[in-house]
Design a protein around this motif. Structure first.
Motif, PDB file in Angstrom:
ATOM      1  N   ILE A  33       0.978  -1.163  -0.287  1.00 26.90           N
ATOM      2  CA  ILE A  33      -0.038   0.014  -0.032  1.00 26.90           C
ATOM      3  C   ILE A  33       0.904   1.244  -0.109  1.00 26.90           C
ATOM      4  O   ILE A  33       1.545   1.368   0.966  1.00 26.90           O
ATOM      5  CB  ILE A  33      -1.060   0.097   1.218  1.00 26.90           C
ATOM      6  CG1 ILE A  33      -1.674  -1.287   1.310  1.00 26.90           C
ATOM      7  CG2 ILE A  33      -1.668   1.280   1.327  1.00 26.90           C
ATOM      8  CD1 ILE A  33      -2.729  -1.184   2.564  1.00 26.90           C
ATOM      9  N   GLY A  34       0.776   2.106  -1.148  1.00 28.59           N
ATOM     10  CA  GLY A  34       1.705   3.213  -1.053  1.00 28.59           C
ATOM     11  C   GLY A  34       3.299   2.947  -0.909  1.00 28.59           C
ATOM     12  O   GLY A  34       3.740   3.882  -0.523  1.00 28.59           O
ATOM     13  N   GLY A  35       3.688   1.694  -1.539  1.00 26.64           N
ATOM     14  CA  GLY A  35       4.916   1.610  -1.426  1.00 26.64           C
ATOM     15  C   GLY A  35       5.447   0.949  -0.095  1.00 26.64           C
ATOM     16  O   GLY A  35       6.594   0.622  -0.375  1.00 26.64           O
ATOM     17  N   ILE A  36       4.738   0.672   0.644  1.00 26.83           N
ATOM     18  CA  ILE A  36       4.952  -0.023   1.951  1.00 26.83           C
ATOM     19  C   ILE A  36       4.232  -1.231   2.126  1.00 26.83           C
ATOM     20  O   ILE A  36       3.237  -1.406   1.713  1.00 26.83           O
ATOM     21  CB  ILE A  36       4.508   0.803   3.154  1.00 26.83           C
ATOM     22  CG1 ILE A  36       5.023   2.369   2.995  1.00 26.83           C
ATOM     23  CG2 ILE A  36       4.969   0.313   4.516  1.00 26.83           C
ATOM     24  CD1 ILE A  36       4.520   3.233   4.082  1.00 26.83           C
ATOM     25  N   THR A  37       4.955  -2.423   2.407  1.00 20.04           N
ATOM     26  CA  THR A  37       4.508  -3.521   2.713  1.00 20.04           C
ATOM     27  C   THR A  37       4.022  -3.942   3.965  1.00 20.04           C
ATOM     28  O   THR A  37       4.417  -3.603   4.956  1.00 20.04           O
ATOM     29  CB  THR A  37       5.717  -4.736   2.452  1.00 20.04           C
ATOM     30  OG1 THR A  37       6.249  -4.519   0.978  1.00 20.04           O
ATOM     31  CG2 THR A  37       5.231  -6.062   2.242  1.00 20.04           C
TER      32      THR A  37
END
Length: 177
Positions: free
Chosen positions: A76-80
């Motif tokens: 999500i938004g580059g965050i795992t």
């Protein structure tokens, strides 16, 4: 790929050889996201930039999907984020799902999560983290009476007792993966 409903912008200090500050979009706990790659909606249950965030699977985007996998992680938004739960009523009354795979990070299954999924006949549970108190009432009630549930080798006896208490039919077969 994601539709964002709530977010917070946080300023993060980075390594000295990189630019001094970078704006990162961090989801707020309780916010909901649509993941087009996994074809599912998720709710953030623990937001964290350091890669320790968690989400809960809310429901599939396409209710006519026959094979569903609850993934290990989602971006999500580059965050795992780890997918650690399945929401209450996530698949309740779904007349299409036939096969379900629950990956290794899932610790919680909500009440009536698979209630009334009459065609759900093949379930693979890869997680060893489930406990009776973390599986909601009637989670597996009224699924296919001849369902086959594959569970980790060390958890066959424990999961058999647990799943029967949570609504799995007595004719269901529980075996090791």
């Amino acid at each position: 790929y994601l539709a964002v409903t709530d977010e917070v912008t946080v300023t993060v200090a980075v390594k000295p050889d990189e630019p001094s500050e970078e704006n990162v979009s961090v989801p707020v706990k309780g916010s909901t996201y649509k993941d087009d790659r996994q074809m599912a909606f998720y709710k953030v249950t623990g937001a964290d930039i350091g890669g320790k965030g968690t989400v809960e699977y809310i429901k599939p985007v396409n209710k006519k999907k026959k094979v569903v996998t609850i993934p290990v992680t989602v971006k999500i938004g580059g965050i795992t984020y780890k997918v650690t739960g399945i929401a209450n009523n996530a698949f309740k009354g779904n007349r299409h799902i036939k096969r379900l795979i629950i990956e290794k990070n899932v610790e919680k299954i909500g009440a009536r999560a698979f209630y009334g999924c009459k065609k759900l006949k093949n379930i693979t549970i890869k997680t060893s983290k489930l406990k009776t108190k973390k599986i909601g009432a009637k989670a597996f009630k009224n699924i296919n009476t001849k369902a086959t549930v594959k569970v980790p080798k060390k958890k066959v006896k424990a999961y058999k007792s647990m799943l029967l208490k949570k609504g799995l039919g007595k004719k269901a077969v529980i075996r090791k993966v």
